[in-house]
Scaffold this motif. Structure first.
Motif, short mmCIF file in Angstrom:
data_model
loop_
_atom_site.label_atom_id
_atom_site.label_comp_id
_atom_site.label_asym_id
_atom_site.label_seq_id
_atom_site.Cartn_x
_atom_site.Cartn_y
_atom_site.Cartn_z
N SER A 51 -26.37 27.76 -38.35
CA SER A 51 -24.84 27.53 -38.44
C SER A 51 -24.39 27.35 -36.85
CB SER A 51 -24.39 28.53 -39.15
OG SER A 51 -24.54 29.74 -38.36
N LEU A 52 -23.28 26.91 -36.60
CA LEU A 52 -22.81 26.90 -35.25
C LEU A 52 -22.66 28.23 -34.64
CD1 LEU A 52 -20.29 23.89 -35.45
CD2 LEU A 52 -22.63 23.95 -34.95
N ARG A 53 -21.95 29.27 -35.22
CA ARG A 53 -21.93 30.49 -34.76
C ARG A 53 -21.84 31.45 -35.67
NH1 ARG A 53 -18.85 29.95 -30.00
NH2 ARG A 53 -17.51 28.06 -29.82
N GLY A 54 -22.00 32.65 -34.96
CA GLY A 54 -22.31 33.98 -35.97
C GLY A 54 -24.02 34.27 -36.23
N GLU A 55 -24.13 35.05 -37.27
CA GLU A 55 -25.45 35.24 -37.66
C GLU A 55 -26.26 33.99 -38.00
OE1 GLU A 55 -27.65 38.09 -40.87
OE2 GLU A 55 -25.78 38.63 -40.42
N ASP A 56 -27.63 34.11 -37.37
CA ASP A 56 -28.62 32.94 -37.66
C ASP A 56 -27.76 31.59 -37.24
OD1 ASP A 56 -30.96 31.83 -38.54
OD2 ASP A 56 -30.46 31.59 -40.60
N PHE A 61 -29.45 31.56 -31.29
CA PHE A 61 -30.79 31.26 -30.87
C PHE A 61 -31.10 30.92 -29.59
CE2 PHE A 61 -33.93 27.93 -31.02
CZ PHE A 61 -34.93 28.58 -31.61
N LEU A 62 -29.95 30.35 -28.90
CA LEU A 62 -30.03 29.50 -27.72
C LEU A 62 -29.44 30.38 -26.74
CD1 LEU A 62 -29.40 25.85 -28.57
CD2 LEU A 62 -31.48 27.00 -28.11
N ASP A 63 -29.80 30.28 -25.20
CA ASP A 63 -29.17 30.88 -24.11
C ASP A 63 -27.64 30.47 -24.22
OD1 ASP A 63 -28.26 30.50 -21.17
OD2 ASP A 63 -30.11 32.02 -21.43
N GLU A 64 -26.81 31.48 -23.68
CA GLU A 64 -25.42 31.43 -23.86
C GLU A 64 -24.84 30.02 -22.73
OE1 GLU A 64 -21.36 33.52 -22.13
OE2 GLU A 64 -23.24 34.61 -22.27
N ARG A 65 -25.49 29.69 -21.44
CA ARG A 65 -25.29 28.59 -20.79
C ARG A 65 -25.53 27.27 -21.65
NH1 ARG A 65 -29.84 28.74 -16.50
NH2 ARG A 65 -31.14 29.06 -18.22
N THR A 66 -26.59 27.15 -22.27
CA THR A 66 -26.86 26.06 -23.04
C THR A 66 -25.95 25.84 -24.24
OG1 THR A 66 -29.25 26.52 -22.84
CG2 THR A 66 -28.65 24.92 -24.36
N VAL A 67 -25.63 26.83 -24.87
CA VAL A 67 -24.69 26.72 -25.82
C VAL A 67 -23.25 26.13 -25.35
CG1 VAL A 67 -23.21 28.07 -27.54
CG2 VAL A 67 -25.72 28.47 -27.59
N ASP A 68 -22.77 26.88 -24.24
CA ASP A 68 -21.71 26.24 -23.63
C ASP A 68 -21.63 24.80 -23.48
OD1 ASP A 68 -20.52 28.87 -23.37
OD2 ASP A 68 -20.97 29.44 -21.32
N ARG A 69 -22.74 24.38 -23.01
CA ARG A 69 -22.80 23.04 -22.44
C ARG A 69 -22.71 22.09 -23.71
NH1 ARG A 69 -23.21 25.02 -18.32
NH2 ARG A 69 -24.07 24.36 -16.29
N ILE A 70 -23.29 22.60 -25.05
CA ILE A 70 -23.48 21.86 -26.16
C ILE A 70 -21.98 21.79 -26.88
CG2 ILE A 70 -24.23 22.24 -28.50
CD1 ILE A 70 -27.01 23.11 -27.13
N PHE A 71 -21.34 23.05 -26.93
CA PHE A 71 -20.20 23.30 -27.42
C PHE A 71 -19.07 22.56 -26.73
CE2 PHE A 71 -20.07 26.77 -30.92
CZ PHE A 71 -21.44 26.55 -31.11
N GLU A 72 -19.17 22.38 -25.33
CA GLU A 72 -18.17 21.65 -24.47
C GLU A 72 -18.10 19.93 -24.70
OE1 GLU A 72 -17.38 20.74 -19.76
OE2 GLU A 72 -18.37 22.62 -20.44
N THR A 73 -19.36 19.44 -25.10
CA THR A 73 -19.46 18.00 -24.84
C THR A 73 -19.99 17.42 -26.13
OG1 THR A 73 -21.87 18.32 -24.18
CG2 THR A 73 -20.20 18.10 -22.51
#
Length: 88
Positions: A51-56, A61-73
């Motif tokens: 899933s995108l957010r929350g448990e599992d 799973f990924l590093d916070e900075r990676t998730v920030d890049r993914i969610f931003e773009t």
């Protein structure tokens, strides 16, 4: 090899989170790829059963900075129907 991945016109990364464990080094490498592509405005397709957010989730799973890049773009397309493999 990382520079080659960053320079591809379009990169598809499948099965993100399949093994559910990722080392700090693997998180750093994944961030490097995503960040380099982010800076070059290159399209990246990420495929996961998480899933995108929350448990599992990708967020867990990924590093916070990676998730920030993914969610931003990225635009997210969620396919949440029952598995075809499970219905055979």
């Amino acid at each position: 090899y990382l520079k080659k991945l960053a320079g591809l016109d379009c990169l598809v990364i499948d099965e993100i989170g399949t093994n559910r464990e990722i080392s700090p080094r693997e998180k750093d490498l994944f961030f490097t790829i995503i960040n380099d592509r982010y800076e070059q405005l290159k399209p990246t397709i990420l495929i996961s059963n998480l899933s995108l957010r929350g448990e599992d989730s990708l967020e867990e799973f990924l590093d916070e900075r990676t998730v920030d890049r993914i969610f931003e773009t990225n635009t997210f397309v969620v396919f949440n129907w029952e598995s075809y493999r499970g219905t055979k």
